[in-house]
Motif scaffolding. Structure first.
Motif, short mmCIF file in Angstrom:
data_model
loop_
_atom_site.label_atom_id
_atom_site.label_comp_id
_atom_site.label_asym_id
_atom_site.label_seq_id
_atom_site.Cartn_x
_atom_site.Cartn_y
_atom_site.Cartn_z
N GLY A 313 0.81 -1.21 0.00
CA GLY A 313 0.00 0.00 0.00
C GLY A 313 0.85 1.26 0.00
O GLY A 313 0.58 2.21 -0.75
N LEU A 314 1.90 1.28 0.84
CA LEU A 314 2.76 2.47 0.91
C LEU A 314 3.63 2.62 -0.33
O LEU A 314 3.72 3.70 -0.91
CB LEU A 314 3.65 2.39 2.15
CG LEU A 314 3.00 2.73 3.50
CD1 LEU A 314 3.95 2.41 4.65
CD2 LEU A 314 2.60 4.20 3.55
N PHE A 315 4.26 1.53 -0.76
CA PHE A 315 5.24 1.64 -1.84
C PHE A 315 4.58 1.73 -3.22
O PHE A 315 4.98 2.55 -4.05
CB PHE A 315 6.20 0.45 -1.81
CG PHE A 315 7.31 0.57 -2.82
CD1 PHE A 315 8.37 1.44 -2.61
CD2 PHE A 315 7.30 -0.18 -3.99
CE1 PHE A 315 9.40 1.56 -3.54
CE2 PHE A 315 8.31 -0.07 -4.92
CZ PHE A 315 9.37 0.81 -4.69
N ALA A 316 3.58 0.90 -3.47
CA ALA A 316 2.94 0.88 -4.79
C ALA A 316 1.62 1.64 -4.80
O ALA A 316 1.33 2.38 -5.75
CB ALA A 316 2.70 -0.57 -5.22
N GLY A 317 0.80 1.46 -3.75
CA GLY A 317 -0.51 2.09 -3.73
C GLY A 317 -0.45 3.60 -3.78
O GLY A 317 -1.27 4.25 -4.46
N LYS A 318 0.51 4.20 -3.09
CA LYS A 318 0.65 5.66 -3.09
C LYS A 318 0.97 6.19 -4.49
O LYS A 318 0.40 7.17 -4.95
CB LYS A 318 1.75 6.08 -2.11
CG LYS A 318 1.31 6.14 -0.67
CD LYS A 318 0.39 7.33 -0.42
CE LYS A 318 0.05 7.49 1.04
NZ LYS A 318 -0.85 8.64 1.29
N VAL A 319 1.90 5.52 -5.16
CA VAL A 319 2.29 5.96 -6.50
C VAL A 319 1.12 5.84 -7.47
O VAL A 319 0.80 6.79 -8.21
CB VAL A 319 3.49 5.12 -7.02
CG1 VAL A 319 3.82 5.51 -8.46
CG2 VAL A 319 4.69 5.31 -6.13
N VAL A 320 0.46 4.70 -7.45
CA VAL A 320 -0.68 4.49 -8.36
C VAL A 320 -1.78 5.49 -8.06
O VAL A 320 -2.34 6.13 -8.96
CB VAL A 320 -1.20 3.04 -8.22
CG1 VAL A 320 -2.49 2.85 -9.02
CG2 VAL A 320 -0.15 2.04 -8.69
#
Length: 414
Positions: A313-320
């Motif tokens: 969630g932090l690494f990929a979800g934020k970017v997306v």
């Protein structure tokens, strides 16, 4: 003996030295470094022979039981000292609403949408992983948060030539993000509610507003005892005590009157920020970030859906969430990205927003109160994901910074 003479005794810092230290702590770079140092110290203490002593200190209880305030040192840091951080966040939010980016809906549209998408998509990542893996869904809000101090600190270090609009975008996004986190904590992580204590807290806030706005009272000796009383009532109400800090920060007057050089909100933020950056937040990190990061502990965390969902969630979800939300809003509405910014800049900033740390660690403690092992694993996931997001953002933003530096040199030559 010469070593015992008064002249050899360590002296207190002089007033200029204290002023220089306070000014340094007001900068994002120094605040971020102090926070990082506290987290590193916590990790060292928790993963060496000193771990037993560290846990004994963190779990040591003291306070006033008759007032419902018999807390461990760790809880005093998260429920008490962190209120100072949220107080400053409340002031920042008020100033942005009155005289900043959030005042103009058209200018604020993109960072607000980015913040909302940057909260919703990481939460969906967490829910998807834990729904399929049989994990605890109660931690859905953990990857929603962006750490203002860390994110702006990293941007200040790597972005010496980046457009100023990028910092304004990130600051607005992070403030809206904090507001969302505050609302989530107040609504979803309040287990029991003491109506009378909550009513007392609201009465204290009403008195705070009357003294500040209607009577013009300025003495700190009125507001500090009143603020402590509001905080204690809010804590005993069952609503997380840091909400008291946000409420008091939001109640400060942010408009400057003709006879004033600066507003009360600006003056008070100037005074309180060094205590937040240099004391409150680092001490919280010192007692919240001390988790086991051995190979076996990280392997256990990687197999746990709560930790995996948090990290993704932090690494990929934020970017997306942030990048796609910003792009689609600019593509299909009248909102436009600042002409000074490129989409690669937004991508780097989106990665930077994956630094959750402070608020993510706080929500972790609230979400898994009955499961210390899960709490430890998810905290480790927060630290690893925040570090990975910071590293990825640094790589991209350094590339962008080099490009802008080259353009600046060519412009100077021309």
């Amino acid at each position: 003996m010469a070593g015992n003479t008064p002249s050899d005794a360590p002296s207190a810092p002089s007033r200029p030295e204290r002023k220089s230290l306070a000014n340094a702590l007001r900068t994002e770079t120094v605040g971020g470094v102090v926070l990082l140092a506290a987290a590193v110290v916590a990790l060292v203490l928790a993963n060496t022979a000193l771990s037993g002593l560290y846990e004994d200190v963190r779990d040591f209880h003291f306070g006033i039981p008759a007032l419902g305030l018999d807390l461990s040192i760790g809880h005093w840091a998260s429920d008490g000292l962190l209120t100072v951080f949220f107080f400053v966040a409340g002031i920042e939010l008020k100033r942005e609403l009155v005289d900043g980016e959030l005042r103009d809906p058209r200018a604020a549209a993109l960072p607000i949408v980015a913040a909302v998408c940057g909260m919703a998509v990481p939460a969906l990542f967490y829910l998807a992983v834990n729904a399929s893996g049989g994990g605890d869904l109660n931690g859905w809000a953990i990857p929603m948060a962006t750490d203002i101090a860390f994110a702006l600190g990293v941007l200040a270090v790597v972005g010496t030539h980046l457009p100023s609009g990028l910092r304004a975008f990130l600051l607005t996004l992070a403030i809206v993000d904090d507001l969302g986190a505050i609302m989530v904590i107040a609504v979803f992580y309040t287990s029991t509610l003491n109506v009378w204590a909550l009513a007392g807290a609201f009465a204290g806030l009403a008195l705070f507003h009357t003294l500040h706005h209607r009577l013009g009272v300025r003495g700190w000796y009125f507001y500090v005892p009143l603020g402590v009383a509001i905080w204690a009532l809010m804590y005993n109400s069952g609503v997380h005590a840091t909400i008291a800090g946000v409420a008091m920060g939001m109640l400060l007057r942010a408009k400057t009157r003709p006879e004033e050089e600066s507003s009360p909100a600006e003056r008070i933020e100037h005074v309180v920020r060094p205590y937040s950056a240099g004391l409150a937040v680092p001490l919280f990190a010192l007692f919240a970030a001390g988790v086991s990061v051995s190979g076996s502990a990280l392997a256990d965390a990687a197999r746990q859906p709560e930790a995996l969902g948090t990290a993704l969630g932090l690494f990929a979800g934020k970017v997306v969430g942030i990048f796609c939300g910003t792009y689609l809003t600019a593509r299909f509405t009248r909102a436009r990205l600042s002409p000074d910014l490129a989409w690669a800049d937004v991508a780097g900033m989106s990665m930077l927003a994956g630094i959750g740390f402070t608020v993510s660690l706080l929500v972790t403690e609230l979400a898994f109160t009955g499961s210390p092992e899960t709490t430890e694993h998810v905290k480790a996931a927060v630290l690893v994901a925040s570090f990975a997001a910071a590293l990825a953002a640094c790589v991209l933003l350094r590339i962008r910074n080099a490009k802008y530096a080259k353009l600046a040199r060519h412009g100077s030559a021309d």
